[in-house]
Design a protein around this motif. Structure first.
Motif, short mmCIF file in Angstrom:
data_model
loop_
_atom_site.label_atom_id
_atom_site.label_comp_id
_atom_site.label_asym_id
_atom_site.label_seq_id
_atom_site.Cartn_x
_atom_site.Cartn_y
_atom_site.Cartn_z
N ASP A 145 0.67 -1.16 0.21
CA ASP A 145 -0.19 -0.17 0.10
C ASP A 145 1.32 1.52 -0.19
N GLY A 146 2.53 1.01 0.88
CA GLY A 146 2.79 2.27 0.73
C GLY A 146 3.27 2.54 -0.70
N LYS A 147 3.93 1.60 -1.19
CA LYS A 147 4.35 2.28 -2.89
C LYS A 147 3.30 2.61 -3.63
N ALA A 178 -5.40 12.13 0.96
CA ALA A 178 -6.04 11.76 2.03
C ALA A 178 -6.68 10.69 1.42
N LYS A 179 -8.16 11.29 0.36
CA LYS A 179 -8.66 10.94 -0.26
C LYS A 179 -8.38 9.06 -0.99
N TYR A 180 -7.50 9.14 -1.87
CA TYR A 180 -7.13 8.32 -2.36
C TYR A 180 -6.54 7.09 -1.27
N VAL A 210 -3.85 2.28 7.97
CA VAL A 210 -4.49 2.60 6.55
C VAL A 210 -4.53 1.46 5.58
N GLN A 211 -5.48 0.78 4.88
CA GLN A 211 -5.12 -0.41 4.06
C GLN A 211 -6.60 0.16 3.02
N LEU A 212 -5.51 -0.31 1.84
CA LEU A 212 -6.43 0.75 0.21
C LEU A 212 -7.09 -0.29 0.45
N ALA A 213 -8.21 0.40 -0.52
CA ALA A 213 -8.52 -1.15 -0.88
C ALA A 213 -8.42 -1.43 -2.87
N PRO A 214 -8.74 -2.92 -2.81
CA PRO A 214 -7.54 -3.60 -4.13
C PRO A 214 -8.13 -2.54 -5.22
N GLU A 215 -6.83 -2.72 -5.93
CA GLU A 215 -6.92 -2.43 -7.01
C GLU A 215 -8.17 -3.21 -8.18
N ARG A 216 -8.16 -2.22 -8.95
CA ARG A 216 -9.60 -2.96 -9.94
C ARG A 216 -9.09 -4.35 -10.76
#
Length: 218
Positions: A145-147, A178-180, A210-216
């Motif tokens: 997620d950091g990358k 922040a939104k991203y 923070v854990q990002l949603a999976p990429e499409r």
């Protein structure tokens, strides 16, 4: 403008423009390369306290979330500046991203509340000095997620050629980051930088990870 308390009760359109023009006015510009060498993200009272609190509260190994983004606000000659630090928790160096008018002249700050003016998106003077810090909200990310987030920040820096006091200023810029990341953001970017960062932390419950949603398509 006589006080912050009074200023929040409402502005004329002109007042809003003048405030917004002042919000992101720095005290001078310096290169990111010059300033980044002075950063110690896990050292110093503010950063160290944030890191230690995270480790105690979340009980997560540091290796699991080695990256961070720190939403920060500092004082300036006017009403402050908002920007982010980001990097690896173990690195002494920090990356800095923030939107501000280009150059050291005060002229762009004046013109910037009427017209878009050319911008810079790196460090400005004072971004790495703890004595100017007024608010900080740091969140941690996994390596993957950091990358992703760091790549987005670089892309945002490269696609933000102008600064405007009302339409797109320093708080709007870090708001996009922040939104991203999936964080809730304050209802407007026309806030003092310190107030904006304080609100960001509050509406997100001071969450530390923070854990990002999976990429499409993944």
């Amino acid at each position: 403008m006589t006080s912050r308390k009074g200023s929040r009760r409402g502005f004329s359109l002109t007042g809003i423009c003048v405030l917004a023009a002042s919000i992101c006015a720095g005290t001078g510009i310096a290169s990111a390369q010059q300033l980044a060498a002075r950063g110690e993200p896990e050292r110093g009272s503010q950063a160290a306290t944030t890191s230690e609190t995270f480790d105690r509260q979340a009980h997560k190994p540091r290796q699991q979330y080695p990256y961070y983004v720190d939403f920060r606000a500092r004082t300036a000659a006017s009403y402050g500046h908002a920007f982010v630090w980001y990097g690896r928790r173990t690195d002494r160096m920090v990356e800095v991203a923030g939107l501000h008018p280009r150059g050291e002249s005060t002229v762009p700050y004046v013109l910037g509340h009427v017209l878009p003016v050319p911008s810079e998106t790196g460090a400005s003077y004072g971004d790495l000095d703890a004595q100017y810090l007024t608010s900080s909200y740091r969140v941690y990310l996994s390596e993957a997620d950091g990358k992703r987030v760091f790549a987005y920040i670089k892309k945002l820096q490269n696609s933000s050629p102008v600064w405007n006091a009302v339409t797109y200023n320093c708080t709007a810029f870090i708001g996009d980051i922040a939104k991203y990341m999936g964080l809730k953001t304050p209802y407007t970017h026309l806030l003092y930088p310190e107030e904006w960062v304080d609100n960001l932390r509050k509406i997100n419950g001071n969450r530390k990870v923070v854990q990002l949603a999976p990429e499409r398509g993944s």
